[in-house]
Design an enzyme around this catalytic site. Structure first.
Site, short mmCIF file in Angstrom:
data_model
loop_
_atom_site.label_atom_id
_atom_site.label_comp_id
_atom_site.label_asym_id
_atom_site.label_seq_id
_atom_site.Cartn_x
_atom_site.Cartn_y
_atom_site.Cartn_z
N GLU A 1 51.35 54.21 32.36
CA GLU A 1 52.44 53.76 33.21
C GLU A 1 53.73 53.60 32.43
O GLU A 1 54.83 53.77 32.95
CB GLU A 1 52.03 52.45 33.91
CG GLU A 1 53.04 51.86 34.85
CD GLU A 1 53.92 50.82 34.15
OE1 GLU A 1 55.04 50.57 34.64
OE2 GLU A 1 53.47 50.26 33.14
N GLN B 1 52.55 36.30 35.91
CA GLN B 1 51.43 37.20 35.65
C GLN B 1 50.97 37.11 34.19
O GLN B 1 49.79 37.24 33.89
CB GLN B 1 51.85 38.64 35.98
CG GLN B 1 50.76 39.68 35.88
CD GLN B 1 51.30 41.08 36.11
OE1 GLN B 1 52.05 41.62 35.28
NE2 GLN B 1 50.94 41.68 37.22
N LEU C 1 47.99 45.05 45.18
CA LEU C 1 46.95 44.07 44.86
C LEU C 1 45.93 44.66 43.90
O LEU C 1 45.36 43.94 43.08
CB LEU C 1 46.26 43.60 46.14
CG LEU C 1 45.20 42.51 46.00
CD1 LEU C 1 45.79 41.25 45.38
CD2 LEU C 1 44.57 42.20 47.37
N ASP D 1 46.00 46.52 41.13
CA ASP D 1 46.15 46.33 39.68
C ASP D 1 46.21 44.85 39.30
O ASP D 1 45.87 44.46 38.19
CB ASP D 1 47.37 47.09 39.14
CG ASP D 1 48.69 46.47 39.53
OD1 ASP D 1 49.14 46.75 40.65
OD2 ASP D 1 49.27 45.72 38.73
N GLN D 2 46.61 43.98 40.27
CA GLN D 2 46.64 42.54 40.01
C GLN D 2 45.23 41.97 39.89
O GLN D 2 45.01 40.99 39.17
CB GLN D 2 47.37 41.83 41.16
CG GLN D 2 48.81 42.24 41.36
CD GLN D 2 49.77 41.51 40.46
OE1 GLN D 2 49.56 40.35 40.13
NE2 GLN D 2 50.83 42.17 40.06
N HIS E 1 49.67 52.42 37.52
CA HIS E 1 49.66 51.04 37.03
C HIS E 1 48.22 50.57 36.81
O HIS E 1 47.91 49.94 35.79
CB HIS E 1 50.34 50.11 38.05
CG HIS E 1 51.79 49.92 37.83
ND1 HIS E 1 52.73 50.81 38.30
CD2 HIS E 1 52.49 48.95 37.19
CE1 HIS E 1 53.94 50.39 37.96
NE2 HIS E 1 53.82 49.27 37.29
#
Length: 338
Positions: free
Chosen positions: A10, A100, A283, A285-286, A307
């Site tokens: 990324e 994050q 959501l 990749d989180q 990502h």
């Protein structure tokens, strides 16, 4: 010492944030070069400096090369400690992206913490506060900890000036399988605006309503914020299911017609509703980091983003966890963390 090429995958700031969090959790130091090498303006920007400095503060870490524009840093972690922390980006840089970096480490601290972050709360290329509050944090809380967030003041790009407060009661993360989102409970479209003509906001919301023609007029709300919170506007379209809430967002931008923003944002929620996947594109990749730290789990999602693939690579290098991507016959994708 783990060595990372920041231009791979990324090629943005996500590599930095995940690396700092994982370094604090595993005790592994790392060096990253060619920071944000995939971006038009490489090197550290203000929100990245704030994120790394925040990781240093909560984790007793030290970092070489921490300055604006730097393309290489070396990060050496210490011990994560609970506390009352305050971080200010100083621009419209995302409060959500700073959070994050420190959230998962503080979930493993020695006691409760409160984190206050000042900066941008609603801007493109970053999760808005509403997404964190309604989509991400409820899933994280189901995994064990108790995390609550409140917005004190909105901050739009380019002015910023927003403020969020997050309270964290730590607990070990438990693995989860999120394969079915369940039945639709409610849906809504909320347009927040401040310091801009009401007519522009009405045009944007009108375009979203026209695109989602099967929705009721009562599903859409126009909310004017105090003028000094702006200028700016954010469209937040929410689809709440039994197992997850998807929030898609669109933001006002000079030179971009309000109607185009409303239509494109509404089209994205319509695309998600046609799918049967649990996690939407942001959501997915989180969820990788908390699921990996928990030791496993799985979830269905839409098309895999770059990502997500980059996050999986960084997680694997620090933890040794295997993350697989499997295509399903219904067009969704299954992500497994082992």
């Amino acid at each position: 010492m783990i060595k990372i090429d920041g231009s791979e995958g990324e090629g943005g700031g996500q590599v930095l944030r995940n690396a700092c969090a994982l370094s604090l959790l595993t005790g592994e130091p790392f060096t990253i070069e060619k920071i944000r090498g995939g971006r038009e303006r490489p090197g550290l920007m203000r929100q990245h400096l704030t994120s790394i400095a925040a990781a240093c503060e909560i984790g007793g870490a030290n970092c070489d090369g921490l300055k604006m524009g730097s393309t290489q840093i070396t990060f050496r972690p210490g011990t994560i400690k609970a506390g009352n922390y305050h971080f200010a980006v100083g621009t419209a840089g995302s409060t959500g992206l700073v959070l994050q970096t420190v959230l998962i480490p503080l979930i493993h601290a020695d006691g409760p913490s409160r984190v206050t972050i000042e900066g941008g709360t609603h801007a493109a290329s970053a999760p808005p506060f509403d997404f964190l509050e309604k989509s991400f944090l409820p899933i994280l809380n189901r995994m064990g900890p108790e995390v609550s967030a409140q917005i004190v003041r909105h901050g739009f790009y380019p002015r910023g000036g927003g403020k969020v407060v997050v309270d964290i009661n730590p607990a070990p993360l438990k693995p989860m399988d999120c394969l079915d989102r369940g039945s639709l409970i409610s849906r809504s479209g909320l347009l927040k605006f401040a310091g801009i003509p009401r007519g522009i906001a009405e045009r944007l919301l009108g375009a979203a309503r026209k695109t989602l023609s099967d929705w009721s007029a009562d599903d859409f709300i126009l909310r004017e914020l105090p003028e000094d919170h702006g200028p700016g506007m954010a469209l937040l379209i929410e689809a709440k299911y039994e197992g997850v809430t998807e929030v898609v967002s669109g933001f006002g931008k000079l030179g971009l017609k309000a109607e185009r923003i409303g239509k494109s944002t509404a089209s994205r929620i319509a695309g998600y509703k046609k799918s049967t996947a649990f996690a939407g594109p942001y959501l997915q990749d989180q969820l990788l980091l908390p699921f990996a730290v928990a030791g496993g789990g799985s979830f269905t999602t839409v098309k895999i983003s770059q990502h997500t693939r980059t996050a999986a690579d960084i997680i694997g290098r620090f933890t040794g966890r295997s993350i697989s991507f499997e295509n399903s016959t219904d067009g969704t994708h299954l992500i497994r963390i082992r």
